[in-house]
Design an enzyme around this catalytic site. Structure first.
Site, mmCIF file in Angstrom:
data_model
loop_
_atom_site.group_PDB
_atom_site.id
_atom_site.type_symbol
_atom_site.label_atom_id
_atom_site.label_comp_id
_atom_site.label_asym_id
_atom_site.label_seq_id
_atom_site.Cartn_x
_atom_site.Cartn_y
_atom_site.Cartn_z
ATOM 1 N N SER A 29 0.824 -1.215 0.000
ATOM 2 C CA SER A 29 0.000 0.000 0.000
ATOM 3 C C SER A 29 0.858 1.265 0.000
ATOM 4 O O SER A 29 1.739 1.439 0.841
ATOM 5 C CB SER A 29 -0.906 0.022 1.241
ATOM 6 O OG SER A 29 -1.843 -1.020 1.206
ATOM 7 N N HIS A 60 -3.487 0.161 -4.738
ATOM 8 C CA HIS A 60 -3.032 -1.054 -5.409
ATOM 9 C C HIS A 60 -3.510 -0.993 -6.853
ATOM 10 O O HIS A 60 -4.664 -1.313 -7.160
ATOM 11 C CB HIS A 60 -3.588 -2.299 -4.706
ATOM 12 C CG HIS A 60 -3.062 -2.484 -3.313
ATOM 13 N ND1 HIS A 60 -2.048 -3.361 -3.018
ATOM 14 C CD2 HIS A 60 -3.388 -1.876 -2.146
ATOM 15 C CE1 HIS A 60 -1.786 -3.307 -1.718
ATOM 16 N NE2 HIS A 60 -2.579 -2.404 -1.179
ATOM 17 N N HIS A 82 -5.572 -9.423 -0.646
ATOM 18 C CA HIS A 82 -5.649 -9.705 0.778
ATOM 19 C C HIS A 82 -6.797 -10.674 1.042
ATOM 20 O O HIS A 82 -7.813 -10.652 0.335
ATOM 21 C CB HIS A 82 -5.914 -8.429 1.575
ATOM 22 C CG HIS A 82 -4.962 -7.304 1.288
ATOM 23 N ND1 HIS A 82 -5.065 -6.500 0.167
ATOM 24 C CD2 HIS A 82 -3.884 -6.843 1.983
ATOM 25 C CE1 HIS A 82 -4.101 -5.594 0.187
ATOM 26 N NE2 HIS A 82 -3.375 -5.781 1.265
ATOM 27 N N TYR A 84 -8.810 -10.398 3.437
ATOM 28 C CA TYR A 84 -9.978 -9.638 3.874
ATOM 29 C C TYR A 84 -10.827 -9.134 2.704
ATOM 30 O O TYR A 84 -11.974 -8.714 2.898
ATOM 31 C CB TYR A 84 -9.590 -8.489 4.793
ATOM 32 C CG TYR A 84 -8.806 -7.358 4.167
ATOM 33 C CD1 TYR A 84 -9.395 -6.469 3.264
ATOM 34 C CD2 TYR A 84 -7.477 -7.151 4.508
ATOM 35 C CE1 TYR A 84 -8.681 -5.428 2.702
ATOM 36 C CE2 TYR A 84 -6.752 -6.107 3.943
ATOM 37 C CZ TYR A 84 -7.358 -5.252 3.050
ATOM 38 O OH TYR A 84 -6.646 -4.215 2.491
ATOM 39 N N GLU A 85 -10.284 -9.168 1.494
ATOM 40 C CA GLU A 85 -11.073 -8.765 0.328
ATOM 41 C C GLU A 85 -12.069 -9.844 -0.074
ATOM 42 O O GLU A 85 -12.874 -9.633 -0.984
ATOM 43 C CB GLU A 85 -10.144 -8.461 -0.850
ATOM 44 C CG GLU A 85 -9.244 -7.254 -0.632
ATOM 45 C CD GLU A 85 -8.259 -7.055 -1.765
ATOM 46 O OE1 GLU A 85 -8.678 -6.544 -2.827
ATOM 47 O OE2 GLU A 85 -7.074 -7.420 -1.605
ATOM 48 N N ALA A 112 2.880 -1.929 3.866
ATOM 49 C CA ALA A 112 2.684 -0.845 4.824
ATOM 50 C C ALA A 112 2.275 -1.492 6.140
ATOM 51 O O ALA A 112 1.450 -2.406 6.152
ATOM 52 C CB ALA A 112 1.596 0.099 4.334
ATOM 53 N N MET A 210 -1.720 -6.644 7.396
ATOM 54 C CA MET A 210 -2.773 -7.550 6.937
ATOM 55 C C MET A 210 -2.381 -8.322 5.687
ATOM 56 O O MET A 210 -3.240 -8.748 4.914
ATOM 57 C CB MET A 210 -4.053 -6.744 6.670
ATOM 58 C CG MET A 210 -4.511 -5.883 7.833
ATOM 59 S SD MET A 210 -5.844 -4.747 7.352
ATOM 60 C CE MET A 210 -5.900 -3.663 8.780
ATOM 61 N N SER A 211 -1.087 -8.495 5.458
ATOM 62 C CA SER A 211 -0.630 -9.157 4.237
ATOM 63 C C SER A 211 0.662 -9.915 4.514
ATOM 64 O O SER A 211 0.965 -10.247 5.652
ATOM 65 C CB SER A 211 -0.409 -8.119 3.126
ATOM 66 O OG SER A 211 0.671 -7.256 3.472
ATOM 67 N N ASN A 234 2.166 4.213 10.187
ATOM 68 C CA ASN A 234 1.430 4.751 11.326
ATOM 69 C C ASN A 234 1.830 3.966 12.562
ATOM 70 O O ASN A 234 2.376 2.863 12.453
ATOM 71 C CB ASN A 234 -0.086 4.630 11.097
ATOM 72 C CG ASN A 234 -0.515 3.185 10.850
ATOM 73 O OD1 ASN A 234 -0.438 2.694 9.717
ATOM 74 N ND2 ASN A 234 -0.935 2.495 11.888
ATOM 75 N N HIS A 246 -6.754 4.825 6.539
ATOM 76 C CA HIS A 246 -6.045 4.349 5.350
ATOM 77 C C HIS A 246 -5.410 5.501 4.596
ATOM 78 O O HIS A 246 -4.352 5.335 3.970
ATOM 79 C CB HIS A 246 -7.007 3.581 4.431
ATOM 80 C CG HIS A 246 -6.321 2.885 3.299
ATOM 81 N ND1 HIS A 246 -5.410 1.868 3.485
ATOM 82 C CD2 HIS A 246 -6.375 3.078 1.949
ATOM 83 C CE1 HIS A 246 -4.961 1.442 2.316
ATOM 84 N NE2 HIS A 246 -5.523 2.169 1.364
#
Length: 271
Positions: A29, A60, A82, A84-85, A112, A210-211, A234, A246
């Site tokens: 990201s 992306h 991901h 989560y998608e 990220a 998350m990846s 962050n 995000h």
């Protein structure tokens, strides 16, 4: 099923893109601007590759790029997938299986991440020394495909020590501070709670995202050497007291783009 899909895609890429590189890079990201540094020879949108997932997250772009950087030929994924998608573990790791069939040797996976270690700050680049993937559905569940790898692969060195040495030498030469840390996978897409972050810190995590973990596991299963680089975009929940968004991730990724590009180019030049 995954093997046949990967085989068809790899055969198409061999026909259309020519000689296959030894190194593939996954851009996380906000880090997709690195693609502008590549001397492109062939590019294709994910949506134009039959059976390939499509990126749905801002930042992306969703392109597969073949070209050269620092005098070395590479494949770059401008955007990733991901869990989560809504994609299955097989779909998320399809690119790594394609790379495997293309005889890619080195996978550089970037992301990220939120800083769990209070010594980190937004904009830091962190080399992943290991990961905690206990919250990640196994990408190796189900009948094992022996053509990809053995049933019980060792995860004692997911992130290649030799590639880590190369990355540290490249960072030193470029005068870029490259920290080291343990990356923890969390399923998302919601950010972690402060209590969860305290738990992750107690477990030994330095950053969270998350990846990366699904991709790294599939790559190691397939015999590739993996290097992981996180951009701290962050501080994780409860560390700074500020809310997370995000847009902050994207902004920090863009701000660190020049430093990130110099580091990756210097690493690739040494492979």
């Amino acid at each position: 099923m995954q093997y046949e899909t990967a085989r068809k895609i790899s055969e198409r890429l061999k026909r259309e893109a020519g000689e296959m590189p030894d190194t593939a890079i996954i851009l996380g990201s906000g880090l997709g601007r690195f693609a502008a540094e590549i001397q492109q020879e062939y590019a294709v949108n994910y949506s134009e590759i039959e059976g390939f997932p499509v990126s749905t997250v801002a930042g992306h772009a969703g392109r597969l790029i073949f070209g050269s950087i620092a005098g070395k030929r590479i494949i770059a994924m401008q955007g990733r997938f991901h869990l989560y998608e809504g994609y299955t573990p097989e779909e998320v790791t399809l690119p790594e299986r394609v790379f495997q069939l293309l005889k890619v040797k080195n996978l550089i996976v970037t992301n990220a991440a939120g800083g769990v270690n209070p010594d980190f700050k937004p904009g830091d680049l962190v080399m992943i020394s290991d990961h905690i993937g206990l919250f990640c559905p196994s990408v190796l569940w189900g009948k094992n495909e022996e053509r990809f790898g053995e049933r019980f692969p060792s995860m004692s060195e997911v992130y290649s020590k030799s590639l880590q040495d190369i990355a540290l030498a490249a960072a030193c030469n470029e005068k870029i501070e490259l920290k080291r840390g343990v990356y923890c996978y969390c399923k998302g897409p919601m950010y972690e709670t402060p209590s969860e972050v305290r738990m992750l810190s107690a477990l030994g995590a330095d950053c969270v995202g998350m990846s990366t973990v699904p991709e790294a596991i599939a790559a190691v299963h397939g015999g590739m050497s993996v290097l992981g680089i996180s951009c701290i975009t962050n501080m994780a929940a409860g560390i700074s007291g500020e809310p997370i968004s995000h847009s902050e991730v994207m902004e920090t990724g863009a701000a660190v783009g020049e430093k990130f590009s110099r580091l990756i180019k210097a690493i690739v030049a040494r492979l």
